[in-house]
Scaffold this active site. Sequence first.
Site, mmCIF file in Angstrom:
data_model
loop_
_atom_site.group_PDB
_atom_site.id
_atom_site.type_symbol
_atom_site.label_atom_id
_atom_site.label_comp_id
_atom_site.label_asym_id
_atom_site.label_seq_id
_atom_site.Cartn_x
_atom_site.Cartn_y
_atom_site.Cartn_z
ATOM 1 N N CYS A 107 7.156 4.966 -77.800
ATOM 2 C CA CYS A 107 8.588 5.195 -77.566
ATOM 3 C C CYS A 107 9.393 5.521 -78.821
ATOM 4 O O CYS A 107 10.040 6.568 -78.869
ATOM 5 C CB CYS A 107 9.191 3.971 -76.883
ATOM 6 S SG CYS A 107 8.586 3.779 -75.203
ATOM 7 N N LYS B 284 19.726 4.169 -73.359
ATOM 8 C CA LYS B 284 18.294 3.968 -73.668
ATOM 9 C C LYS B 284 17.950 4.518 -75.056
ATOM 10 O O LYS B 284 17.289 3.858 -75.864
ATOM 11 C CB LYS B 284 17.444 4.641 -72.578
ATOM 12 C CG LYS B 284 15.959 4.641 -72.848
ATOM 13 C CD LYS B 284 15.370 3.240 -72.885
ATOM 14 C CE LYS B 284 13.956 3.267 -73.432
ATOM 15 N NZ LYS B 284 13.362 1.949 -73.555
ATOM 16 N N LEU C 125 11.332 -2.404 -70.973
ATOM 17 C CA LEU C 125 10.193 -3.323 -71.180
ATOM 18 C C LEU C 125 9.397 -2.937 -72.425
ATOM 19 O O LEU C 125 9.400 -1.785 -72.853
ATOM 20 C CB LEU C 125 9.280 -3.354 -69.956
ATOM 21 C CG LEU C 125 8.538 -2.095 -69.503
ATOM 22 C CD1 LEU C 125 7.331 -1.782 -70.371
ATOM 23 C CD2 LEU C 125 8.098 -2.239 -68.064
ATOM 24 N N ARG C 126 8.754 -3.957 -73.018
ATOM 25 C CA ARG C 126 7.893 -3.725 -74.178
ATOM 26 C C ARG C 126 6.453 -3.930 -73.760
ATOM 27 O O ARG C 126 6.141 -4.938 -73.092
ATOM 28 C CB ARG C 126 8.194 -4.735 -75.296
ATOM 29 C CG ARG C 126 9.548 -4.597 -75.914
ATOM 30 C CD ARG C 126 9.932 -5.868 -76.636
ATOM 31 N NE ARG C 126 10.044 -6.995 -75.709
ATOM 32 C CZ ARG C 126 10.289 -8.241 -76.072
ATOM 33 N NH1 ARG C 126 10.418 -8.544 -77.344
ATOM 34 N NH2 ARG C 126 10.384 -9.207 -75.176
ATOM 35 N N LEU D 233 13.012 -7.512 -87.605
ATOM 36 C CA LEU D 233 13.166 -7.540 -89.057
ATOM 37 C C LEU D 233 11.832 -7.943 -89.705
ATOM 38 O O LEU D 233 11.815 -8.728 -90.645
ATOM 39 C CB LEU D 233 14.273 -8.532 -89.463
ATOM 40 C CG LEU D 233 15.718 -8.091 -89.216
ATOM 41 C CD1 LEU D 233 16.702 -9.176 -89.657
ATOM 42 C CD2 LEU D 233 16.046 -6.780 -89.945
HETATM 43 N N1 LIG Z 1 5.472 2.630 -72.473
HETATM 44 C C1 LIG Z 1 6.576 1.928 -72.702
HETATM 45 O O1 LIG Z 1 6.549 0.871 -73.321
HETATM 46 C C2 LIG Z 1 7.904 2.425 -72.182
HETATM 47 C C3 LIG Z 1 9.002 1.558 -72.176
HETATM 48 C C4 LIG Z 1 10.221 2.010 -71.689
HETATM 49 C C5 LIG Z 1 10.340 3.309 -71.223
HETATM 50 N N2 LIG Z 1 9.261 4.151 -71.261
HETATM 51 C C6 LIG Z 1 9.420 5.503 -70.718
HETATM 52 O O2 LIG Z 1 8.843 5.534 -69.422
HETATM 53 C C7 LIG Z 1 8.241 6.805 -69.174
HETATM 54 C C8 LIG Z 1 6.778 6.623 -68.809
HETATM 55 O O3 LIG Z 1 6.119 6.080 -69.935
HETATM 56 P P1 LIG Z 1 4.622 5.511 -69.837
HETATM 57 O O4 LIG Z 1 4.332 4.879 -71.133
HETATM 58 O O5 LIG Z 1 4.491 4.707 -68.579
HETATM 59 O O6 LIG Z 1 3.805 6.887 -69.669
HETATM 60 P P2 LIG Z 1 2.275 7.068 -69.238
HETATM 61 O O7 LIG Z 1 1.828 8.307 -69.886
HETATM 62 O O8 LIG Z 1 1.528 5.794 -69.454
HETATM 63 O O9 LIG Z 1 2.355 7.287 -67.653
HETATM 64 C C9 LIG Z 1 2.893 8.419 -67.042
HETATM 65 C C10 LIG Z 1 2.071 8.700 -65.788
HETATM 66 O O10 LIG Z 1 2.734 9.689 -65.017
HETATM 67 C C11 LIG Z 1 1.742 10.474 -64.361
HETATM 68 N N3 LIG Z 1 2.364 11.709 -63.867
HETATM 69 C C12 LIG Z 1 2.841 12.760 -64.572
HETATM 70 N N4 LIG Z 1 3.367 13.674 -63.739
HETATM 71 C C13 LIG Z 1 3.234 13.204 -62.482
HETATM 72 C C14 LIG Z 1 3.610 13.669 -61.196
HETATM 73 N N5 LIG Z 1 4.253 14.839 -61.015
HETATM 74 N N6 LIG Z 1 3.303 12.915 -60.131
HETATM 75 C C15 LIG Z 1 2.668 11.740 -60.269
HETATM 76 N N7 LIG Z 1 2.299 11.228 -61.471
HETATM 77 C C16 LIG Z 1 2.581 11.951 -62.557
HETATM 78 C C17 LIG Z 1 0.682 10.642 -65.433
HETATM 79 O O11 LIG Z 1 -0.570 10.999 -64.872
HETATM 80 C C18 LIG Z 1 0.678 9.262 -66.069
HETATM 81 O O12 LIG Z 1 -0.291 8.400 -65.473
HETATM 82 C C19 LIG Z 1 8.479 7.629 -70.434
HETATM 83 O O13 LIG Z 1 9.648 8.393 -70.281
HETATM 84 C C20 LIG Z 1 8.689 6.573 -71.495
HETATM 85 O O14 LIG Z 1 9.489 7.037 -72.561
HETATM 86 C C21 LIG Z 1 8.054 3.729 -71.701
#
Ligand SMILES: NC(=O)c1ccc[n+]([C@@H]2O[C@H](COP(=O)([O-])OP(=O)(O)OC[C@H]3O[C@@H](n4cnc5c(N)ncnc54)[C@H](O)[C@@H]3O)[C@@H](O)[C@H]2O)c1
Length: 475
Positions: free
Chosen positions: A263, A207, A153-154, A253
């Site tokens: 990301c 990914k 997702l974006r 582009l």
């Molecule tokens: N943000 C994006 O657009 C996106 C898109 C695709 C994939 N991702 C991937 O998804 C993952 C999460 O990204 P995000 O942007 O949602 O991160 P984020 O920092 O917004 O959220 C992560 C959350 O996890 C919580 N957390 C950490 N350890 C924990 C634990 N042990 N128990 C419970 N909660 C815990 C943190 O407090 C935080 O609220 C990453 O690996 C990222 O690369 C992100």
Amino acid sequence: MRLAMIGTGYVGLVSGACFADLGHQVTCIDKDADKIAALRRGETPIFEPGLEALVSSNVKAKRLDFATDLKAAVAEADAVFIAVGTPSRRGDGHADLSYVYAAAREIAAALSGFTVIVTKSTVPVGTGDEVERIIREVNPSADVVVASNPEFLREGAAIRDFKFPDRIVVGTSDERARKMLGDIYRPLSLSKVPIMFTARRTAELIKYAANAFLATKITFINEIADLSEKVGADVQEVARGIGLDNRIGSKFLHAGPGFGGSCFPKDTRALIKIAQDNDVQLRIVEAVLGVNDSRKRAMSRKVATALGGSLRGKTVAVLGLAFKPDTDDMREAPSIPLVTGLLDMGAKVRAHDPVGMAQARKELPDIDYVDDPYDCVKGADAVVLVTEWVQYRALDLERLKQTMAQPVVIDLRNIYSPEDMAERGFVYESVGRAPVKRLRRSTDRDAIAAARPGADKPPASAGIGAVAFSSVDRD
Ligand SMILES: NC(=O)c1ccc[n+]([C@@H]2O[C@H](COP(=O)([O-])OP(=O)(O)OC[C@H]3O[C@@H](n4cnc5c(N)ncnc54)[C@H](O)[C@@H]3O)[C@@H](O)[C@H]2O)c1
């Protein structure tokens, strides 16, 4: 199906709320007690279009709830999703897996009955193996399968992306896990979303390869933009000309200040490290990262050049701080190296963002934040358009010109047309489009076209406020 979502951030909250909306019973868990308290009060801790309503309707329908402790939800869950952060590890650029492994330990201790543990976080190849090892170490009798289900997702279009993805990738070779994940995603099959089942390590690599490819596309067009400026070509038209070729495609582009966000930078860095650990050199991805890093900082020099070379004592107004529109996410936003570059060169910086200012204050404490874009540009020597929020796409340019100390606009998202801006008396710089010389009194389009270096035909003006792209088609 009962689901537990560990990590309630941009991915966990959106995925949890969408799964609930598909009819599943979901508990979103986060260590951050303030976040969970806010959600329980009905507040959404992040800005994402449509999310507040989606969360609230599913809470009301009793399909979605929140907790700081995972024990009860994990014990009851059919599947536990890990959606915690995997930021760049300080110092070496590897993905920091400490949150994933800590979550795995906690989950292991709370398991009861057959459970599929699904890694949604973006993790290096082999992380699933380590999660499985941790779980077996903590709870040897647990009946679990560890699967990978990377999220694509974006931010800014996250709900639509989750509900109508181009594909769902599931990495597992276990039949029970395949069936479980097939059932969890079954409601999406009505819209014919392809589910690709593959091996866990392959899913993990898909990914990173996807993000590195998209980052490469952006960086490629950014370098073509630099060349376009030198040779008098228009990068927007070059992008259209190549993007109409189905083999290339038009998305990602859009020339700009370089990719940022939560990301692409960290994932390209991590992919390079994964490759190095396996004695492979990903030279294309290394080049992409290097080019992008220097580009982001170079944007401040572009502003200095537009103001005659020196920024000392000048006031620069920055419109847009979040790394893209429709999010408040400031992680690795191009605005950060731009603003620090401006400050380093002695400028005074004022900034506006429709929703990102609270996050931005933490990253950029030494600038002035202004609640209204027109107040922000008042008296400024230059305005820099950094994020193409819809609010900036049809600015009252006369008002801008009258209130600015000098009518200088540096448009890093190519929102406006160089011809129109020249006609209105602005000094206007954009990305990959040669500036049009300022015309004193002309409304003659042919004269304007002739003033444009390399122009051999009158330009097809996009018109003020017209934007030739959709913001969600980029990083
Ligand atoms: N943000 C994006 O657009 C996106 C898109 C695709 C994939 N991702 C991937 O998804 C993952 C999460 O990204 P995000 O942007 O949602 O991160 P984020 O920092 O917004 O959220 C992560 C959350 O996890 C919580 N957390 C950490 N350890 C924990 C634990 N042990 N128990 C419970 N909660 C815990 C943190 O407090 C935080 O609220 C990453 O690996 C990222 O690369 C992100």
